[in-house]
Motif scaffolding. Structure first.
Motif, PDB file in Angstrom:
ATOM      1  N   LEU A 192       0.815  -1.219   0.000  1.00  0.00           N
ATOM      2  CA  LEU A 192       0.000   0.000   0.000  1.00  0.00           C
ATOM      3  C   LEU A 192       0.848   1.268   0.000  1.00  0.00           C
ATOM      4  O   LEU A 192       0.361   2.332  -0.396  1.00  0.00           O
ATOM      5  CB  LEU A 192      -0.933   0.005   1.212  1.00  0.00           C
ATOM      6  CG  LEU A 192      -2.102  -0.978   1.140  1.00  0.00           C
ATOM      7  CD1 LEU A 192      -2.866  -1.005   2.458  1.00  0.00           C
ATOM      8  CD2 LEU A 192      -3.042  -0.606   0.003  1.00  0.00           C
ATOM      9  N   LEU A 193       2.092   1.178   0.438  1.00  0.00           N
ATOM     10  CA  LEU A 193       2.962   2.348   0.391  1.00  0.00           C
ATOM     11  C   LEU A 193       3.243   2.795  -1.044  1.00  0.00           C
ATOM     12  O   LEU A 193       3.700   3.915  -1.268  1.00  0.00           O
ATOM     13  CB  LEU A 193       4.282   2.055   1.115  1.00  0.00           C
ATOM     14  CG  LEU A 193       4.197   1.997   2.649  1.00  0.00           C
ATOM     15  CD1 LEU A 193       5.550   1.607   3.226  1.00  0.00           C
ATOM     16  CD2 LEU A 193       3.759   3.342   3.225  1.00  0.00           C
ATOM     17  N   ASN A 194       2.971   1.917  -2.016  1.00  0.00           N
ATOM     18  CA  ASN A 194       3.124   2.307  -3.417  1.00  0.00           C
ATOM     19  C   ASN A 194       2.141   3.396  -3.822  1.00  0.00           C
ATOM     20  O   ASN A 194       2.322   4.032  -4.871  1.00  0.00           O
ATOM     21  CB  ASN A 194       2.956   1.084  -4.330  1.00  0.00           C
ATOM     22  CG  ASN A 194       4.153   0.158  -4.284  1.00  0.00           C
ATOM     23  OD1 ASN A 194       5.176   0.408  -4.904  1.00  0.00           O
ATOM     24  ND2 ASN A 194       4.033  -0.918  -3.525  1.00  0.00           N
ATOM     25  N   CYS A 195       1.097   3.605  -3.010  1.00  0.00           N
ATOM     26  CA  CYS A 195       0.194   4.731  -3.276  1.00  0.00           C
ATOM     27  C   CYS A 195       0.954   6.053  -3.219  1.00  0.00           C
ATOM     28  O   CYS A 195       0.591   7.006  -3.914  1.00  0.00           O
ATOM     29  CB  CYS A 195      -0.950   4.745  -2.260  1.00  0.00           C
ATOM     30  SG  CYS A 195      -2.105   3.365  -2.397  1.00  0.00           S
ATOM     31  N   CYS A 196       1.991   6.105  -2.399  1.00  0.00           N
ATOM     32  CA  CYS A 196       2.808   7.324  -2.331  1.00  0.00           C
ATOM     33  C   CYS A 196       3.505   7.574  -3.663  1.00  0.00           C
ATOM     34  O   CYS A 196       3.617   8.721  -4.110  1.00  0.00           O
ATOM     35  CB  CYS A 196       3.841   7.207  -1.215  1.00  0.00           C
ATOM     36  SG  CYS A 196       3.147   6.975   0.430  1.00  0.00           S
ATOM     37  N   VAL A 197       3.966   6.507  -4.298  1.00  0.00           N
ATOM     38  CA  VAL A 197       4.603   6.643  -5.611  1.00  0.00           C
ATOM     39  C   VAL A 197       3.585   7.111  -6.642  1.00  0.00           C
ATOM     40  O   VAL A 197       3.868   7.988  -7.467  1.00  0.00           O
ATOM     41  CB  VAL A 197       5.239   5.308  -6.038  1.00  0.00           C
ATOM     42  CG1 VAL A 197       5.927   5.443  -7.389  1.00  0.00           C
ATOM     43  CG2 VAL A 197       6.220   4.825  -4.977  1.00  0.00           C
ATOM     44  N   CYS A 198       2.386   6.535  -6.589  1.00  0.00           N
ATOM     45  CA  CYS A 198       1.332   6.958  -7.522  1.00  0.00           C
ATOM     46  C   CYS A 198       0.989   8.425  -7.330  1.00  0.00           C
ATOM     47  O   CYS A 198       0.765   9.154  -8.306  1.00  0.00           O
ATOM     48  CB  CYS A 198       0.089   6.093  -7.315  1.00  0.00           C
ATOM     49  SG  CYS A 198       0.327   4.341  -7.662  1.00  0.00           S
ATOM     50  N   GLY A 199       0.938   8.864  -6.084  1.00  0.00           N
ATOM     51  CA  GLY A 199       0.646  10.274  -5.826  1.00  0.00           C
ATOM     52  C   GLY A 199       1.770  11.182  -6.290  1.00  0.00           C
ATOM     53  O   GLY A 199       1.531  12.294  -6.771  1.00  0.00           O
ATOM     54  N   ALA A 200       3.024  10.720  -6.158  1.00  0.00           N
ATOM     55  CA  ALA A 200       4.164  11.558  -6.522  1.00  0.00           C
ATOM     56  C   ALA A 200       4.218  11.850  -8.014  1.00  0.00           C
ATOM     57  O   ALA A 200       4.721  12.900  -8.428  1.00  0.00           O
ATOM     58  CB  ALA A 200       5.463  10.893  -6.070  1.00  0.00           C
ATOM     59  N   VAL A 201       3.713  10.936  -8.840  1.00  0.00           N
ATOM     60  CA  VAL A 201       3.777  11.146 -10.288  1.00  0.00           C
ATOM     61  C   VAL A 201       2.606  11.962 -10.811  1.00  0.00           C
ATOM     62  O   VAL A 201       2.542  12.246 -12.010  1.00  0.00           O
ATOM     63  CB  VAL A 201       3.835   9.796 -11.037  1.00  0.00           C
ATOM     64  CG1 VAL A 201       5.053   9.001 -10.621  1.00  0.00           C
ATOM     65  CG2 VAL A 201       2.570   8.975 -10.785  1.00  0.00           C
ATOM     66  N   MET A 202       1.687  12.353  -9.939  1.00  0.00           N
ATOM     67  CA  MET A 202       0.570  13.196 -10.375  1.00  0.00           C
ATOM     68  C   MET A 202       1.058  14.617 -10.610  1.00  0.00           C
ATOM     69  O   MET A 202       1.661  15.227  -9.730  1.00  0.00           O
ATOM     70  CB  MET A 202      -0.550  13.203  -9.322  1.00  0.00           C
ATOM     71  CG  MET A 202      -1.291  11.894  -9.204  1.00  0.00           C
ATOM     72  SD  MET A 202      -2.638  11.989  -7.989  1.00  0.00           S
ATOM     73  CE  MET A 202      -3.340  10.348  -8.155  1.00  0.00           C
ATOM     74  N   ARG A 203       0.807  15.128 -11.788  1.00  0.00           N
ATOM     75  CA  ARG A 203       1.220  16.501 -12.108  1.00  0.00           C
ATOM     76  C   ARG A 203       0.287  17.467 -11.398  1.00  0.00           C
ATOM     77  O   ARG A 203      -0.922  17.424 -11.571  1.00  0.00           O
ATOM     78  CB  ARG A 203       1.158  16.729 -13.620  1.00  0.00           C
ATOM     79  CG  ARG A 203       1.516  18.144 -14.043  1.00  0.00           C
ATOM     80  CD  ARG A 203       1.689  18.196 -15.554  1.00  0.00           C
ATOM     81  NE  ARG A 203       0.526  17.677 -16.247  1.00  0.00           N
ATOM     82  CZ  ARG A 203      -0.543  18.398 -16.566  1.00  0.00           C
ATOM     83  NH1 ARG A 203      -0.596  19.677 -16.230  1.00  0.00           N
ATOM     84  NH2 ARG A 203      -1.558  17.859 -17.202  1.00  0.00           N
ATOM     85  N   PRO A 204       0.837  18.355 -10.571  1.00  0.00           N
ATOM     86  CA  PRO A 204      -0.036  19.278  -9.821  1.00  0.00           C
ATOM     87  C   PRO A 204      -0.810  20.194 -10.758  1.00  0.00           C
ATOM     88  O   PRO A 204      -0.337  20.552 -11.851  1.00  0.00           O
ATOM     89  CB  PRO A 204       0.946  20.080  -8.963  1.00  0.00           C
ATOM     90  CG  PRO A 204       2.195  19.262  -8.924  1.00  0.00           C
ATOM     91  CD  PRO A 204       2.244  18.526 -10.230  1.00  0.00           C
ATOM     92  N   LEU A 205      -2.003  20.555 -10.324  1.00  0.00           N
ATOM     93  CA  LEU A 205      -2.816  21.494 -11.088  1.00  0.00           C
ATOM     94  C   LEU A 205      -2.267  22.897 -10.916  1.00  0.00           C
ATOM     95  O   LEU A 205      -1.587  23.211  -9.941  1.00  0.00           O
ATOM     96  CB  LEU A 205      -4.269  21.434 -10.614  1.00  0.00           C
ATOM     97  CG  LEU A 205      -4.950  20.062 -10.715  1.00  0.00           C
ATOM     98  CD1 LEU A 205      -6.316  20.112 -10.050  1.00  0.00           C
ATOM     99  CD2 LEU A 205      -5.066  19.621 -12.157  1.00  0.00           C
ATOM    100  N   GLN A 206      -2.557  23.759 -11.866  1.00  0.00           N
ATOM    101  CA  GLN A 206      -2.108  25.143 -11.770  1.00  0.00           C
ATOM    102  C   GLN A 206      -2.809  25.828 -10.610  1.00  0.00           C
ATOM    103  O   GLN A 206      -4.038  25.825 -10.533  1.00  0.00           O
ATOM    104  CB  GLN A 206      -2.407  25.895 -13.081  1.00  0.00           C
ATOM    105  CG  GLN A 206      -1.582  25.415 -14.268  1.00  0.00           C
ATOM    106  CD  GLN A 206      -0.104  25.687 -14.082  1.00  0.00           C
ATOM    107  OE1 GLN A 206       0.271  26.649 -13.419  1.00  0.00           O
ATOM    108  NE2 GLN A 206       0.726  24.842 -14.664  1.00  0.00           N
TER     109      GLN A 206
END
Length: 340
Positions: free
Chosen positions: A112-126
């Motif tokens: 489940l800690l891989n969710c952190c990796v998934c979140g890290a690759v999300m491009r932030p919104l402007q």
């Protein structure tokens, strides 16, 4: 509601990472528990909160990323749920056999800690542009201080009311008729939508089916979802379906409910195989279009709060559904839970 606040304050990326940390730590901490009460806290509250913080921002940011191909994106992203439904029963059984329940919790926590990796690759919104503070403050400092002291309680009250309105989408529930109907419909849907996932294997084994063969039914249900959702994603992205997603969603939901009557025919493997195929087909459409329809109903600026309020409403019936089905089973026999 907490997730809606975090999305507004921290953004989707940070909220998903926080959810990954909470879910991983909660699941890992479950391996060190010594009572069911401790499991309620670790595997229930902490891990469940982490799931919420990971799921809701992922759906929200998907709506911001995609506009023209939103239906396709939602359908394809929901395929991950089907993949987990297909593989996790076998993975859980293997981990329990090889490492016991404590080792299984620990390994799943690491997964489940891989969710952190998934979140890290999300491009932030402007981020939204905010105007700077005025260069000149015309209010005398002493008067300004007194005004702040007199209005502190009033400010806090207004802040709480404003936050409640902003992050709970009560305005949408009261003023947006389409959202009101959708939210009430999804709330009642959850009363029975997950019951087959909970009781299908016990229902099959209660009729003398081998446990491995009964578990295979859930995997077949996941396979149907994996195979069907990508074609549906392409179909629902066609121009003809623009503005008509709600009709396909409602039809699939009706078919999904009626498919449970197949279990009344019998409890043999061929009958239940036909049932999981029919249920899986309708489940694929429901899962593919649920958030697309919600994005069509509310503005994207209000989507996180609308999804948060919807999650609160549907969680109530989600909690009631399985126990209610168990009560029906005890009163009307093992087939009663599906007739519900």
């Amino acid at each position: 509601p907490f997730c809606s606040v975090l999305v507004g304050k921290l953004g989707c990326r940070a909220t998903v990472i926080l959810g990954g940390v909470l879910s991983g730590l909660g699941m890992a901490a479950s391996s060190f528990t010594h009572s069911i009460t401790e499991l309620y806290i670790t595997a229930g509250v902490i891990t469940g909160l982490g799931f919420c913080f990971s799921f809701q921002p992922a759906v929200t940011i998907l709506g911001h990323y995609f506009v023209r191909r939103r239906a396709f994106a939602n359908a394809m992203s929901s395929t991950g749920t089907a993949l987990g439904l297909c593989t996790l029963p076998f993975l859980g059984n293997y981990l329990h056999t090889e490492f016991g329940w404590r080792g299984s919790f620990l390994i799943l926590g690491a997964v489940l800690l891989n969710c952190c990796v998934c979140g890290a690759v999300m491009r932030p919104l402007q981020p939204k542009k905010h105007r700077g503070e005025p260069l000149i403050n015309h209010t005398p400092p002493q008067l300004e201080k007194e005004a702040k002291q007199r209005g502190r309680f009033r400010t806090i009250s207004r802040f709480l009311v404003a936050s409640l309105k902003e992050h709970m989408a009560f305005d949408q529930l009261c003023n947006n008729r389409r959202y009101c109907v959708f939210a009430i419909g999804i709330t009642f849907m959850m009363l029975g939508f997950v019951v087959p996932l909970v009781y299908l294997v016990p229902y099959a084994t209660a009729h003398s089916m081998e446990p491995s063969q009964a578990a295979l039914l859930l995997s077949i249900l996941g396979i149907v979802n994996i195979v069907v959702r990508p074609p549906f994603a392409i179909i629902f992205n066609m121009p003809w379906f623009k503005g008509r997603h709600i009709y396909a969603f409602a039809s699939a939901l009706l078919f999904n409910g009626l498919s449970n009557s197949i279990c009344c025919i019998g409890a043999g493997f061929p009958v239940l195989l036909g049932y999981v195929v029919m249920y899986g087909l309708s489940m694929s459409v429901v899962g593919s279009l649920m958030f697309t329809v919600l994005m069509d109903i509310v503005e994207m600026s209000r989507f996180p709060s609308a999804l948060g309020l919807l999650a609160v409403m549907e969680s109530i019936t989600l909690l009631i559904g399985p126990p209610l089905a168990g009560k029906v089973q005890s009163e009307h026999g093992v087939g009663g839970r599906f007739e519900l």
